[in-house]
Design an enzyme around this catalytic site. Sequence first.
Site, short mmCIF file in Angstrom:
data_model
loop_
_atom_site.label_atom_id
_atom_site.label_comp_id
_atom_site.label_asym_id
_atom_site.label_seq_id
_atom_site.Cartn_x
_atom_site.Cartn_y
_atom_site.Cartn_z
N LEU A 62 0.81 -1.23 0.00
CA LEU A 62 0.00 0.00 0.00
C LEU A 62 0.84 1.28 0.00
O LEU A 62 0.55 2.23 0.71
CB LEU A 62 -0.97 0.02 1.19
CG LEU A 62 -1.98 -1.12 1.31
CD1 LEU A 62 -2.95 -0.85 2.46
CD2 LEU A 62 -2.77 -1.31 0.01
N CYS A 116 -6.42 -6.24 1.68
CA CYS A 116 -5.03 -6.25 1.20
C CYS A 116 -4.25 -7.33 1.94
O CYS A 116 -4.20 -7.32 3.16
CB CYS A 116 -4.34 -4.90 1.39
SG CYS A 116 -2.63 -4.95 0.82
N LYS A 144 -14.30 -4.19 -1.40
CA LYS A 144 -13.41 -5.15 -2.06
C LYS A 144 -13.05 -6.25 -1.06
O LYS A 144 -12.44 -5.99 -0.03
CB LYS A 144 -12.15 -4.47 -2.59
CG LYS A 144 -11.29 -5.42 -3.43
CD LYS A 144 -10.27 -4.68 -4.27
CE LYS A 144 -9.50 -5.64 -5.18
NZ LYS A 144 -8.51 -4.95 -6.00
N GLY A 223 -7.38 -12.35 -13.01
CA GLY A 223 -6.89 -13.17 -14.11
C GLY A 223 -7.49 -12.87 -15.47
O GLY A 223 -7.38 -13.69 -16.38
N GLY A 244 -6.22 -6.31 -14.21
CA GLY A 244 -5.13 -6.16 -13.24
C GLY A 244 -3.79 -6.48 -13.85
O GLY A 244 -3.23 -5.71 -14.63
#
Lengths: 281, 220
Positions: A62, A116, A144, A223, A244
Amino acid sequence: MSKDLFLRLLNASGCLDALTAPEVARGLDGFVTKTITPLPREGNAPPRIAETAHGMLNAIGLANPGRERFLADTLPQLRELGVPLWISVGGFCAADYAETCAALEDVEAVELNLSCPNVDEAADSAAEIVAACRRATALPLYAKLSAAHPDVAEVARAVAAAGADGLSLVNTLRGLAIDPRTLQPVLARAQGGLSGPTLKPVALATVFACYSATKLPIVGMGGVTCAQDVVDLVACGAQDVALGTVLFSDPDAPVRIRTDLTSADLDEVFAAAYKKSAVLA
Amino acid sequence: MSRRERLSVNGVETVGAYTLLRLDRGTLDPGAPGQFFMLEAPGRLLPRALSLCLAPTGELAFLLDAVGPGTAALCALEPGDRIHVFGPLGNGFRLDVGRPLLVGGGIGMAPLPYLRAAIGDAPVVLGFRSDRHAEAAALLPAAEVVVDPVLVTSCIEDGYDVLACGPEPMLRAVADIAPDAQLAWEAPMACGYGACYGCAVDIGGELKRLCVEGPVLAAA
């Protein structure tokens, strides 16, 4: 939103810097920032990335300029790009998240990074954090989540009840790579977040389960490398899709995937997948 | 201007312990010496960052050391194969120096042939770990060559503007001897254009992205 596609193509948080690559960001329907925390973070010591058989690990940690500098310096520059902005918000307790949400206005959405794998987890539960942010802002809130939770659909229900407008699925999964020469972990932090094609089946299962559980709008990711991957996520219930790891190897991926999605033959498949997701049980 | 394009392999040549990969240039700009390109490594998820070694007419040539599966896949390419190449990227060497001395260690010699072609006939010192590796010095005629255990830093005399590329311990030793040197660093990179934050290095006590801030940086 691109009407031709029925969906928005975004980047996954932490996979693009719109200020160093504005032309890539302009190929998206929205730019999702790297996660912003209340205080600046340098991130983890290098090495921070490792390639695996069908994916990669990252332990960036982060890295970000902190809320104050983001609001004063980064956000005004991002606005000049003319791309809808999604702000990824992180923290270490519910108040951290809520204070950043309260300071944000005139952005497309807020994505709460509740998952995260490269920092210590927040002490408060995902639902507590979402509830605090709901009180702090009227902006659309996307939670998320991590597929590592034993019952991610239950977490999805809890954040929906706490006021989330949508879900971002999935974050990376914790993994580790060993250097064959030293037999030591490649990453300085040992463990990192696993992303790339290896993650796609996990993303499909998670989107499927959470859409069935909540019917919330979902940004699907994990993916995606081609148009068919987008169709697959939509078939599982995703309304929008984020790119991503593919952006690392192919900065032209947003344009390429958009072109393929609007091509005649895939258009029908995509429309069928979209209809199916709308009626998923 | 950096672009991404699919380029054809023109040739793959053995140079001592290394491999010289020659690609048709397509419409890609060779960029400045010290800048780098991201080369698709067949069968691997991520491309590999390589600085340009030579820019013959119509070609881009890269010097490779097969240290892992990605570089091994690149060394195994054959003429006619095609790979995606993205670049040029990053910041190269400043060429406005009065008395240049080019210093290379091992595969770190890679950007020096293109650098010498651009900067004029500068002296070059190269260090290698074995005689077989040292055969690559043929790419830099008249270079002074030392082989382990002799260190390349023992060949750096006062009064030169040092431009160096090599392993991190060598670069730190060069910086001690020549505080005004320009150093080309290396770090694992996933993207090469500032997206992944993977190539962070400590620059003046701050972690910065080598692909955006470097790879060539002032020593002090």
